[in-house]
Write a protein that holds these residues in place. Structure first.
Motif, PDB file in Angstrom:
ATOM      1  N   ALA A   1       0.988  -1.256   0.126  1.00  0.00           N
ATOM      2  CA  ALA A   1       0.152   0.080   0.095  1.00  0.00           C
ATOM      3  C   ALA A   1       0.977   1.143  -0.073  1.00  0.00           C
ATOM      4  O   ALA A   1       0.606   2.096  -0.667  1.00  0.00           O
ATOM      5  CB  ALA A   1      -0.749   0.064   1.125  1.00  0.00           C
ATOM      6  N   ILE A   2       1.956   1.379   0.758  1.00  0.00           N
ATOM      7  CA  ILE A   2       2.671   2.527   0.835  1.00  0.00           C
ATOM      8  C   ILE A   2       3.043   3.061  -0.522  1.00  0.00           C
ATOM      9  O   ILE A   2       2.994   4.115  -0.828  1.00  0.00           O
ATOM     10  CB  ILE A   2       3.823   2.182   1.748  1.00  0.00           C
ATOM     11  CG1 ILE A   2       3.082   2.268   3.287  1.00  0.00           C
ATOM     12  CG2 ILE A   2       4.795   3.606   1.869  1.00  0.00           C
ATOM     13  CD1 ILE A   2       3.984   1.635   4.435  1.00  0.00           C
ATOM     14  N   PRO A   3       4.028   2.524  -1.237  1.00  0.00           N
ATOM     15  CA  PRO A   3       4.391   2.863  -2.469  1.00  0.00           C
ATOM     16  C   PRO A   3       3.442   3.249  -3.423  1.00  0.00           C
ATOM     17  O   PRO A   3       3.412   4.129  -4.340  1.00  0.00           O
ATOM     18  CB  PRO A   3       5.540   1.829  -2.842  1.00  0.00           C
ATOM     19  CG  PRO A   3       5.057   0.718  -2.466  1.00  0.00           C
ATOM     20  CD  PRO A   3       4.391   0.989  -0.798  1.00  0.00           C
ATOM     21  N   LEU A   4       2.439   2.262  -3.466  1.00  0.00           N
ATOM     22  CA  LEU A   4       1.270   2.559  -4.510  1.00  0.00           C
ATOM     23  C   LEU A   4       0.489   3.861  -4.271  1.00  0.00           C
ATOM     24  O   LEU A   4       0.109   4.588  -4.910  1.00  0.00           O
ATOM     25  CB  LEU A   4       0.527   1.382  -4.512  1.00  0.00           C
ATOM     26  CG  LEU A   4       1.320   0.028  -5.238  1.00  0.00           C
ATOM     27  CD1 LEU A   4       0.307  -1.193  -5.320  1.00  0.00           C
ATOM     28  CD2 LEU A   4       1.745   0.302  -6.543  1.00  0.00           C
ATOM     29  N   GLY A   5       0.029   4.029  -3.066  1.00  0.00           N
ATOM     30  CA  GLY A   5      -0.625   4.863  -2.456  1.00  0.00           C
ATOM     31  C   GLY A   5       0.246   6.248  -2.583  1.00  0.00           C
ATOM     32  O   GLY A   5      -0.367   7.318  -3.196  1.00  0.00           O
ATOM     33  N   THR A   6       1.598   6.349  -2.266  1.00  0.00           N
ATOM     34  CA  THR A   6       2.379   7.354  -2.394  1.00  0.00           C
ATOM     35  C   THR A   6       2.411   7.830  -4.203  1.00  0.00           C
ATOM     36  O   THR A   6       2.223   9.178  -4.202  1.00  0.00           O
ATOM     37  CB  THR A   6       3.566   7.354  -1.857  1.00  0.00           C
ATOM     38  OG1 THR A   6       3.650   6.873  -0.787  1.00  0.00           O
ATOM     39  CG2 THR A   6       4.544   8.457  -2.162  1.00  0.00           C
ATOM     40  N   LEU A   7       2.539   6.924  -4.985  1.00  0.00           N
ATOM     41  CA  LEU A   7       2.775   7.244  -6.367  1.00  0.00           C
ATOM     42  C   LEU A   7       1.270   7.481  -6.827  1.00  0.00           C
ATOM     43  O   LEU A   7       1.302   8.554  -7.763  1.00  0.00           O
ATOM     44  CB  LEU A   7       3.213   6.017  -7.035  1.00  0.00           C
ATOM     45  CG  LEU A   7       3.380   6.014  -8.701  1.00  0.00           C
ATOM     46  CD1 LEU A   7       4.418   7.402  -8.758  1.00  0.00           C
ATOM     47  CD2 LEU A   7       3.978   4.774  -9.192  1.00  0.00           C
ATOM     48  N   ALA A   8       0.212   7.098  -6.259  1.00  0.00           N
ATOM     49  CA  ALA A   8      -0.943   7.621  -6.705  1.00  0.00           C
ATOM     50  C   ALA A   8      -1.434   9.108  -6.628  1.00  0.00           C
ATOM     51  O   ALA A   8      -1.903   9.813  -7.277  1.00  0.00           O
ATOM     52  CB  ALA A   8      -2.227   6.428  -6.409  1.00  0.00           C
TER      53      ALA A   8
END
Length: 125
Positions: A99-106
């Motif tokens: 979740a952390i990298p995907l949420g940050t990138l989104a």
């Protein structure tokens, strides 16, 4: 919970205290076991493995994968849920690591799109 029967509390006081977290999922029967949902998260993680794959993904795919990981953590770490996964459980940790990298990138993409939209409309100097 007397309504959905998916969580158990030791007292009415604890049930009231846990209602805010549980309310979003009350009445929603678990579609699968946590192990089945975890396997799905592992497939998502493989899909977005590596910076190139994450950069190539569109914003809606990133947001959808982020939401799946967030939901997994919220549902399976609810107080009183049986089975209940502790915050340190490997499946929970892996969901957070997805979740952390995907949420940050989104989020960065949404911010960038917003800045680009404002620039096109002449609101950014």
């Amino acid at each position: 919970c007397g309504r959905c029967k998916t969580v158990a509390f030791c007292s009415e006081h604890c049930q009231r205290a846990g209602w805010k977290a549980h309310k979003a999922f009350c009445g929603e029967q678990p579609r699968r076991s946590w192990k089945d949902e975890y396997r799905e998260l592992q497939l998502l993680r493989a899909r977005f493995d590596g910076p190139e794959a994450r950069q190539a993904a569109n914003s809606s795919d990133l947001t959808s994968a982020f939401d799946s990981a967030r939901r997994f953590v919220q549902v399976w770490t609810q107080p009183g849920r049986a089975p209940h996964l502790a915050a340190g459980h490997q499946a929970v940790q892996q969901a957070l690591l997805l979740a952390i990298p995907l949420g940050t990138l989104a989020l960065w993409r949404q911010l960038a799109e917003g800045v680009a939209d404002r620039a096109c409309s002449g609101r950014v100097s």
